[in-house]
Design a protein around this motif. Sequence first.
Motif, PDB file in Angstrom:
ATOM      1  N   GLY A 106       0.890  -1.107  -0.107  1.00 46.19           N
ATOM      2  CA  GLY A 106      -0.090   0.055   0.063  1.00 46.19           C
ATOM      3  C   GLY A 106       0.814   1.177   0.009  1.00 46.19           C
ATOM      4  O   GLY A 106       2.067   1.121  -0.321  1.00 46.19           O
ATOM      5  N   VAL A 107       0.090   2.475   0.304  1.00 46.59           N
ATOM      6  CA  VAL A 107       0.878   3.800   0.263  1.00 46.59           C
ATOM      7  C   VAL A 107       0.770   4.380   1.903  1.00 46.59           C
ATOM      8  O   VAL A 107      -0.573   4.181   2.495  1.00 46.59           O
ATOM      9  N   ILE A 108       1.588   4.872   2.457  1.00 49.42           N
ATOM     10  CA  ILE A 108       1.534   5.547   3.569  1.00 49.42           C
ATOM     11  C   ILE A 108       0.831   6.873   3.408  1.00 49.42           C
ATOM     12  O   ILE A 108       1.181   7.718   2.633  1.00 49.42           O
ATOM     13  N   ILE A 109      -0.536   6.997   4.171  1.00 49.28           N
ATOM     14  CA  ILE A 109      -1.188   8.323   3.919  1.00 49.28           C
ATOM     15  C   ILE A 109      -1.014   9.050   5.111  1.00 49.28           C
ATOM     16  O   ILE A 109      -1.576  10.298   5.021  1.00 49.28           O
ATOM     17  N   ARG A 110      -0.531   8.701   6.430  1.00 49.78           N
ATOM     18  CA  ARG A 110      -0.615   9.605   7.573  1.00 49.78           C
ATOM     19  C   ARG A 110       0.623   8.819   8.386  1.00 49.78           C
ATOM     20  O   ARG A 110       0.768   7.795   8.414  1.00 49.78           O
ATOM     21  N   LYS A 111       1.391   9.850   8.951  1.00 49.16           N
ATOM     22  CA  LYS A 111       2.261   9.428  10.025  1.00 49.16           C
ATOM     23  C   LYS A 111       2.000  10.279  11.269  1.00 49.16           C
ATOM     24  O   LYS A 111       1.715  11.253  11.271  1.00 49.16           O
ATOM     25  N   LEU A 112       1.690   9.378  12.306  1.00 45.27           N
ATOM     26  CA  LEU A 112       1.254   9.728  13.618  1.00 45.27           C
ATOM     27  C   LEU A 112       2.064   9.791  14.724  1.00 45.27           C
ATOM     28  O   LEU A 112       1.592  10.332  15.879  1.00 45.27           O
ATOM     29  N   ALA A 113       3.479   9.611  14.783  1.00 44.27           N
ATOM     30  CA  ALA A 113       4.370   9.644  15.687  1.00 44.27           C
ATOM     31  C   ALA A 113       5.738  10.145  15.254  1.00 44.27           C
ATOM     32  O   ALA A 113       5.885   9.839  13.767  1.00 44.27           O
ATOM     33  N   GLU A 114       6.783  10.457  15.740  1.00 46.00           N
ATOM     34  CA  GLU A 114       7.858  10.846  15.536  1.00 46.00           C
ATOM     35  C   GLU A 114       9.101  10.172  16.217  1.00 46.00           C
ATOM     36  O   GLU A 114       8.716   9.718  17.243  1.00 46.00           O
ATOM     37  N   ALA A 115      10.242   9.948  15.812  1.00 39.93           N
ATOM     38  CA  ALA A 115      11.406   9.348  16.545  1.00 39.93           C
ATOM     39  C   ALA A 115      11.572   9.928  17.715  1.00 39.93           C
ATOM     40  O   ALA A 115      11.321  11.034  18.040  1.00 39.93           O
ATOM     41  N   ASP A 116      11.899   9.062  18.806  1.00 32.04           N
ATOM     42  CA  ASP A 116      12.003   9.191  20.257  1.00 32.04           C
ATOM     43  C   ASP A 116      11.044   9.750  21.053  1.00 32.04           C
ATOM     44  O   ASP A 116      10.969   9.727  22.255  1.00 32.04           O
ATOM     45  N   GLU A 117       9.751   9.564  20.303  1.00 26.39           N
ATOM     46  CA  GLU A 117       8.487   9.554  21.248  1.00 26.39           C
ATOM     47  C   GLU A 117       8.219   8.256  21.825  1.00 26.39           C
ATOM     48  O   GLU A 117       8.708   7.158  21.186  1.00 26.39           O
TER      49      GLU A 117
END
Length: 358
Positions: free
Chosen positions: A179-190
Amino acid sequence: MVHLKQFRALGLASLCVLTLTACAPNSESVSKPVTLVEVTTAELVPHAPRQVLTGSVKARAETPAAFLLSGRLEQLNFAVGDKVRKGDILATMSKAEQQADVDAAEAGVTAATLRLEQAKTSLDRQKSLWDQGLTTRSALDGAQTAYETASGDAERASAQLELAREALGYTDLVATADGVIIRKLAEADEVVQAGSPVYVIAEDGPRNVVINVQETAVAAWRNSQAITVTPASAPGSGTVGTISEIAPALDNTGTVPVKIAIDADLPLGAAVQVELTQAPAERVVLPAQALGQDRGRPSVWLVAEDKTVRPAPVVVESYETGTIVISEGLATGDVVVVGGTQFLSPGQKVETREGGTK
């Protein structure tokens, strides 16, 4: 002499007054100019209501990707819009704790295996001595119990190692479908919680078109109804979709979300036009300029046989380009003013000429 001059002056003034009075027009004999208006005769004609709305293409399946355990997010491997394949590692979290559990479980398995081997050796020796009559029954039973205990410990240690390795595997977030990534809901180090989505993936496969329909218009929409879908970027390449879902309630925009299933391989997020044409019904179609308001309600001006006008309330079914569709309030043969309505008043006499469109 003075009196004679005054008499003559008075007579002259009276003559002027009489002359002016005779020349003044009678106000009652002057008629008000008759207003010329354009009219058309109302006629019921078959009309197929048509709605055109804008929507966007979405995947029929949108899958949230989340870790199965809590921990610190160490690395994100994809961005919004990236293509992913089933099995790709989307993100990783810190493995220190889980790796320590695996190391401890492996040491436990090693120790349990050694104890099992020793217990097995002791049991085999007791069995041999028992066969030779050189040991007691209690010694043999003790060796058997020790072996069974060691065997159980070894099984439990193996199971603990399996669980630890499984938990270590959960520190990698793996794509479950293409599939395709449509949303990113977190960031590194969280620090992310178990089950909290990190990405949302629009899975490859069938597509939906999602539109928002006004509550007053959604009654015309039905599940499984065929509907035309046309990409905004290619107006001549329409396809036919099927209404698959009509939300039972309004969303936060105050409209009703409707999903339309399509087979066309349109890009995710593409803008489309959706056109719904209903079965024809008998309606009166008038030029848009014929519509006015009377006491806050839609109305038109009707011309009676004596050429006087009156406002008539109507029900407008739809507003179309340059025309209005009337569902109630008019009958075939009604003469409707379609031009020159600005200065009309009830009971006013008018002259008419044909104009506008039916």
